[in-house]
Design a protein around this motif. Structure first.
Motif, PDB file in Angstrom:
ATOM      1  N   GLY A   1      36.029  15.050  -6.876  1.00  0.00           N
ATOM      2  CA  GLY A   1      34.876  15.849  -7.297  1.00  0.00           C
ATOM      3  C   GLY A   1      34.256  15.315  -8.577  1.00  0.00           C
ATOM      4  N   GLY A   2      35.116  14.907  -9.520  1.00  0.00           N
ATOM      5  CA  GLY A   2      34.622  14.333 -10.766  1.00  0.00           C
ATOM      6  C   GLY A   2      33.843  13.053 -10.543  1.00  0.00           C
ATOM      7  N   PHE A   3      34.281  12.238  -9.574  1.00  0.00           N
ATOM      8  CA  PHE A   3      33.552  11.007  -9.246  1.00  0.00           C
ATOM      9  C   PHE A   3      32.172  11.342  -8.700  1.00  0.00           C
ATOM     10  CE2 PHE A   3      32.285   7.466  -6.589  1.00  0.00           C
ATOM     11  CZ  PHE A   3      32.535   6.378  -7.416  1.00  0.00           C
ATOM     12  N   LEU A   4      32.106  12.291  -7.765  1.00  0.00           N
ATOM     13  CA  LEU A   4      30.817  12.667  -7.179  1.00  0.00           C
ATOM     14  C   LEU A   4      29.886  13.278  -8.220  1.00  0.00           C
ATOM     15  CD1 LEU A   4      32.014  14.100  -3.745  1.00  0.00           C
ATOM     16  CD2 LEU A   4      30.960  11.870  -4.206  1.00  0.00           C
TER      17      LEU A   4
ATOM     18  N   ALA B   1      38.307   7.750 -14.243  1.00  0.00           N
ATOM     19  CA  ALA B   1      39.171   6.619 -13.897  1.00  0.00           C
ATOM     20  C   ALA B   1      40.550   6.749 -14.548  1.00  0.00           C
ATOM     21  CB  ALA B   1      38.504   5.306 -14.307  1.00  0.00           C
ATOM     22  N   PHE B   2      40.600   7.219 -15.790  1.00  0.00           N
ATOM     23  CA  PHE B   2      41.914   7.350 -16.427  1.00  0.00           C
ATOM     24  C   PHE B   2      42.687   8.530 -15.853  1.00  0.00           C
ATOM     25  CE2 PHE B   2      44.949   7.966 -20.009  1.00  0.00           C
ATOM     26  CZ  PHE B   2      45.595   6.754 -19.858  1.00  0.00           C
ATOM     27  N   TRP B   3      42.002   9.579 -15.420  1.00  0.00           N
ATOM     28  CA  TRP B   3      42.689  10.647 -14.690  1.00  0.00           C
ATOM     29  C   TRP B   3      43.354  10.065 -13.443  1.00  0.00           C
ATOM     30  CZ3 TRP B   3      38.330  14.898 -14.505  1.00  0.00           C
ATOM     31  CH2 TRP B   3      38.309  15.599 -15.710  1.00  0.00           C
TER      32      TRP B   3
ATOM     33  N   LEU C   1      21.007   6.943  -7.986  1.00  0.00           N
ATOM     34  CA  LEU C   1      22.423   7.106  -7.664  1.00  0.00           C
ATOM     35  C   LEU C   1      23.137   5.762  -7.550  1.00  0.00           C
ATOM     36  CD1 LEU C   1      22.497  10.071  -5.135  1.00  0.00           C
ATOM     37  CD2 LEU C   1      23.226  10.035  -7.516  1.00  0.00           C
ATOM     38  N   ARG C   2      22.434   4.712  -7.146  1.00  0.00           N
ATOM     39  CA  ARG C   2      23.052   3.382  -7.111  1.00  0.00           C
ATOM     40  C   ARG C   2      23.521   3.003  -8.511  1.00  0.00           C
ATOM     41  NH1 ARG C   2      21.226  -2.037  -7.904  1.00  0.00           N
ATOM     42  NH2 ARG C   2      22.487  -3.493  -6.717  1.00  0.00           N
ATOM     43  N   GLY C   3      22.702   3.269  -9.511  1.00  0.00           N
ATOM     44  CA  GLY C   3      23.090   2.991 -10.891  1.00  0.00           C
ATOM     45  C   GLY C   3      24.248   3.873 -11.336  1.00  0.00           C
ATOM     46  N   GLY C   4      24.220   5.151 -10.926  1.00  0.00           N
ATOM     47  CA  GLY C   4      25.336   6.041 -11.236  1.00  0.00           C
ATOM     48  C   GLY C   4      26.619   5.553 -10.600  1.00  0.00           C
ATOM     49  N   PHE C   5      26.516   5.035  -9.368  1.00  0.00           N
ATOM     50  CA  PHE C   5      27.674   4.466  -8.696  1.00  0.00           C
ATOM     51  C   PHE C   5      28.189   3.259  -9.469  1.00  0.00           C
ATOM     52  CE2 PHE C   5      29.648   1.558  -5.638  1.00  0.00           C
ATOM     53  CZ  PHE C   5      30.634   2.395  -5.115  1.00  0.00           C
ATOM     54  N   GLY C   6      27.285   2.411  -9.953  1.00  0.00           N
ATOM     55  CA  GLY C   6      27.677   1.234 -10.727  1.00  0.00           C
ATOM     56  C   GLY C   6      28.403   1.603 -12.004  1.00  0.00           C
ATOM     57  N   VAL C   7      27.932   2.655 -12.663  1.00  0.00           N
ATOM     58  CA  VAL C   7      28.590   3.119 -13.890  1.00  0.00           C
ATOM     59  C   VAL C   7      30.011   3.567 -13.587  1.00  0.00           C
ATOM     60  CG1 VAL C   7      28.561   4.911 -15.679  1.00  0.00           C
ATOM     61  CG2 VAL C   7      26.431   3.774 -15.038  1.00  0.00           C
ATOM     62  N   MET C   8      30.176   4.327 -12.513  1.00  0.00           N
ATOM     63  CA  MET C   8      31.482   4.886 -12.173  1.00  0.00           C
ATOM     64  C   MET C   8      32.425   3.842 -11.574  1.00  0.00           C
ATOM     65  SD  MET C   8      31.318   8.105 -13.056  1.00  0.00           S
ATOM     66  CE  MET C   8      32.784   8.742 -12.287  1.00  0.00           C
ATOM     67  N   PHE C   9      31.891   2.934 -10.763  1.00  0.00           N
ATOM     68  CA  PHE C   9      32.725   2.051  -9.956  1.00  0.00           C
ATOM     69  C   PHE C   9      33.497   1.020 -10.766  1.00  0.00           C
ATOM     70  CE2 PHE C   9      33.296  -1.432  -6.777  1.00  0.00           C
ATOM     71  CZ  PHE C   9      34.109  -0.732  -5.917  1.00  0.00           C
TER      72      PHE C   9
END
Length: 188
Positions: free
Chosen positions: A84-87, A115-117, A161-169
């Motif tokens: 959920g935190g990733f989404l 990621a650290f979680w 969202l592609r950029g948000g995915f890049g930040v998270m990934f």
């Protein structure tokens, strides 16, 4: 003499944006963070506002929050929280990046937190020194961005969202490398 109507407050043209305009925020403030829920999340509830090493402070916040929240939940619940935190992070980081005019500002630390979680969810149960080792390895991989982390960090940034995915990934990859180190260490 002022050209404003009586009772009207002066507008600062440097802060007033018209539809479609963007601004580049170089030093976000608590006011900016509290202006939208996405900013609050992306800035790790204030941990990303640290003037020194915000990514490290965000990771420390992740560690502390993991330990505290784990007092009340089952270990398997962390997988749902992380997913959920990733989404939520996709949306929060994309929105905050758009509002800041910067694709992955250093103060956006939600990616480090989630990621650290993930790292802690898989290395637990372990004592303080095991958690500290996980913290050091994660920060090392997040800062140095070994292949292919650096590639994804460069190519997946952008608007929406592609950029948000890049930040998270890219931080998920750092978590994977950290877990790989722990798996190799535990296999000996």
């Amino acid at each position: 003499m002022s050209t404003l109507p009586p009772g009207a407050a002066p507008r600062d043209p440097a802060l007033t944006l018209e539809a479609g305009q963007t601004v580049k925020v170089t030093r976000p403030s608590a006011r900016f963070m509290l202006a939208h829920p996405a900013h609050l999340i992306a800035f790790g509830f204030g941990s990303g506002l640290s003037p020194v090493a915000p990514g490290t402070v965000g990771t420390l916040y992740a560690w502390l929050s993991f330990v505290v929240i784990s007092l009340w939940i089952e270990p398997t619940t962390w997988l749902w929280i992380i997913a959920g935190g990733f989404l939520v992070g996709l949306w929060a980081c994309a929105r905050t990046a758009r509002d800041m005019g910067v694709h992955d500002h250093g103060s956006m630390v939600w990616d480090e937190i989630v990621a650290f979680w993930l790292v802690l969810a898989f290395v637990m149960p372990t004592g303080f020194w095991g958690q500290f080792a996980a913290f050091l390895w994660f920060r090392l991989f997040d800062i140095t961005k070994p292949a292919p982390i650096g590639h994804y960090d460069r190519t997946l940034k952008g608007p929406g969202l592609r950029g948000g995915f890049g930040v998270m990934f890219d931080d998920i990859f750092a978590a994977f490398y950290t877990l790989l180190v722990f798996a190799l260490w535990r296999s000996f």
